[in-house]
Scaffold this active site. Structure first.
Site, PDB file in Angstrom:
ATOM      1  N   GLN A 168       0.699  -0.790   0.102  1.00  0.00           N
ATOM      2  CA  GLN A 168       0.048   0.107  -0.413  1.00  0.00           C
ATOM      3  C   GLN A 168       0.845   1.310   0.070  1.00  0.00           C
ATOM      4  OE1 GLN A 168      -2.872  -0.430   2.881  1.00  0.00           O
ATOM      5  NE2 GLN A 168      -3.662  -2.235   2.354  1.00  0.00           N
ATOM      6  N   ASP A 310      -2.822 -11.827   4.676  1.00  0.00           N
ATOM      7  CA  ASP A 310      -4.402 -11.531   4.724  1.00  0.00           C
ATOM      8  C   ASP A 310      -4.531 -13.028   4.700  1.00  0.00           C
ATOM      9  OD1 ASP A 310      -4.039  -8.502   4.287  1.00  0.00           O
ATOM     10  OD2 ASP A 310      -4.366  -8.978   2.046  1.00  0.00           O
ATOM     11  N   ARG A 384     -12.103 -10.939   7.158  1.00  0.00           N
ATOM     12  CA  ARG A 384     -11.699 -12.034   7.248  1.00  0.00           C
ATOM     13  C   ARG A 384     -11.835 -12.921   9.129  1.00  0.00           C
ATOM     14  NH1 ARG A 384      -9.126 -11.297   2.503  1.00  0.00           N
ATOM     15  NH2 ARG A 384      -8.143  -9.311   1.776  1.00  0.00           N
TER      16      ARG A 384
HETATM   17  C1  S3P Z   1      -2.953  -5.161  -0.118  1.00  0.00           C
HETATM   18  C2  S3P Z   1      -1.389  -4.524   0.808  1.00  0.00           C
HETATM   19  C3  S3P Z   1      -1.487  -5.199   1.643  1.00  0.00           C
HETATM   20  C4  S3P Z   1      -2.867  -5.929   1.933  1.00  0.00           C
HETATM   21  C5  S3P Z   1      -3.935  -5.479   1.869  1.00  0.00           C
HETATM   22  C6  S3P Z   1      -3.794  -5.324  -0.071  1.00  0.00           C
HETATM   23  C7  S3P Z   1      -2.660  -4.093  -1.239  1.00  0.00           C
HETATM   24  O1  S3P Z   1      -1.609  -4.381   2.479  1.00  0.00           O
HETATM   25  O2  S3P Z   1      -2.305  -6.613   3.519  1.00  0.00           O
HETATM   26  O3  S3P Z   1      -5.307  -5.783   1.477  1.00  0.00           O
HETATM   27  O4  S3P Z   1      -3.698  -3.366  -2.386  1.00  0.00           O
HETATM   28  O5  S3P Z   1      -2.217  -3.133  -1.738  1.00  0.00           O
HETATM   29  P1  S3P Z   1      -0.142  -3.828   3.271  1.00  0.00           P
HETATM   30  O6  S3P Z   1       0.272  -2.831   2.768  1.00  0.00           O
HETATM   31  O7  S3P Z   1      -0.507  -2.749   4.790  1.00  0.00           O
HETATM   32  O8  S3P Z   1       1.027  -4.498   3.652  1.00  0.00           O
END
Ligand code: S3P
Length: 424
Positions: A168, A310, A384
């Site tokens: 993210q 996840d 989840r």
């Molecule tokens: C995601 C990145 C992950 C994941 C989230 C989706 C994404 O989060 O847990 O459900 O789409 O980039 P983090 O970047 O906080 O690890």
């Protein structure tokens, strides 16, 4: 628990053939890139979850026009403007962090907020690098918490090493970099999902990935983004509930089709294999077949975590249904920063069903060999946790979940699919 809740009375084994909803990560990005690109993009297989619906409403508020098609969504982008109201991401951490990056690049004011879970989730990880690029950002606790108030535009590219392994954060910086002067460089010590890089490249943006001393370095050169077509593949994170359950429930035989099985998304499959699961994975065909087996424990390291971040609640259920050993998930502090504190809520869920669990600040240990029994679970509004509890309930024949409606965050058809692959 307050009186009420939803009683699920279904039993394993898990049998049949399933297609799961469109990948949530890809769906968010498809909408954001469609909004930024000049011209009309067509998205098929978009996730029907509430998180993605919030992102769709936000890009509309920013000036993109979307329309439902028989087989997907059409989005006309390229001419974004200041929204007339606060932008509400609902429960979506991906939504708020990616949109923070997108809005940082746009020369107007945007205000991002979400639900009570979003209000607790760490935002400094995106506001710090975006401020370093030149965005003016405020928010609660000096910009560490949402709501976030972003005055975007006038950015310059930065060279930034991610302090946490987070797709993210990487994606927020790259999206902002699209509108920056000069290249934007993001360094990862532990690789994370690559959808943003892959999808930007597909739309003609120069994004290069190379090695550096400590991991991978991604360099984005700003340039125009073309509109295009995208078929969103099935979400491996949703498939994980069925696959982990079927792997542990005797007599199961399940096929999941149409899945994204690309890099940094499928770490739960090798972990299940180490636990003794009977899996047949066709990466090119996006198909996984799983049959029930006797599972045992394994250790999951911090290096592996982003690849299955996840999938921990689902893996924890598989481990609790195993016959021996323990699943020991280490260096997992990031799990505490998800939709709920997933070290605590996964442990609470399994304990409520008679499981044997131990937790530490950065650790979750789930022991096999203690038969689960029917019980009452609190999902803490975390989709989840609710889905993992429902899968655990297939072993006990009965589980009560205080809030199961939250599955709609990512998987509105979850209970229908549960009925299709299990017995009453
Ligand atoms: C995601 C990145 C992950 C994941 C989230 C989706 C994404 O989060 O847990 O459900 O789409 O980039 P983090 O970047 O906080 O690890």
């Amino acid at each position: 628990m307050a009186a009420g809740g939803t009683v699920l009375e279904r039993r394993g084994p898990i049998r049949g053939t399933l297609r799961v909803p469109g990948d949530k990560s890809v769906s968010h990005r498809a909408l954001l890139l469609g909004a930024l690109a000049s011209g009309t993009s067509r998205i098929t297989g978009l996730s029907a979850g509430l998180d993605v619906a919030h992102t769709r409403a936000i890009v509309e508020a920013l000036g993109a026009r979307t329309a439902d098609l028989a087989d997907g969504v059409e989005i006309a982008g390229g001419e974004l403007h200041e929204a007339s109201h606060v932008l509400d991401v609902g429960n979506s951490g991906t939504g708020i962090r990616l949109l923070a990056g997108l809005c940082a690049g746009l020369p107007f004011l945007s205000v991002l907020q979400g639900d009570s879970s979003i209000a607790c989730r760490p935002m400094a990880r995106v506001t710090e690098p975006l401020r370093a690029m030149g965005a003016r950002i405020d928010g609660r606790d000096g910009g560490r918490l949402a709501p976030l108030v972003i005055r975007g535009g006038g950015l310059v590219g930065i060279d930034y090493t991610l302090p946490v392994a987070s797709a993210q954060v990487k994606s927020a910086i790259l999206l902002a970099g699209l509108h920056a002067t000069g290249p934007t460089v993001v360094r990862e010590r532990v690789p994370t999902r690559r959808h943003t890089e892959e999808m930007l490249r597909e739309r003609g943006v120069r994004v290069e990935t190379a090695r550096w001393d400590e991991g991978e370095v991604i360099t984005l050169t700003p340039g125009p983004l073309s509109a295009g077509e995208i078929a969103v593949p099935g979400d491996p994170s949703q498939a994980a509930f069925w696959i982990c359950g079927a792997a542990a429930l005797p007599g199961s035989d399940l096929v999941v089709e149409g899945l994204y099985l690309g890099p940094e998304r499928t770490g739960f499959l090798p972990v299940l294999e180490r636990m003794g699961a009977d899996l047949d994975v066709d990466e090119d065909g996006g198909r996984v077949r799983v049959r029930g087996a006797e599972l045992h424990g394994t250790v999951v390291t911090g290096q592996e975590l982003p690849d299955l971040v996840d999938e921990v609640p689902a893996l924890a259920v598989a481990a609790a249904l195993g016959t021996a050993g323990e699943l020991d998930i280490r260096d997992a502090a990031e799990l505490r920063a998800k939709e709920s504190d997933r070290i605590a809520t996964t442990a609470e869920m399994l304990t409520a069903l008679g499981g044997s669990v131990e937790t530490g600040p950065e650790r979750l240990v789930v022991r096999a060999g203690t038969p689960l029994r029917p019980g009452e679970v609190r999902s803490h509004g975390d989709h989840r946790i609710a889905m993992a509890a429902a899968i655990a309930g297939l072993a006990t024949g009965r589980v009560t979940i205080d809030d199961v409606a939250c599955v709609a965050t990512s998987y509105p058809g979850f209970l229908t699919d549960l009925a299709a692959v299990s017995a009453s």
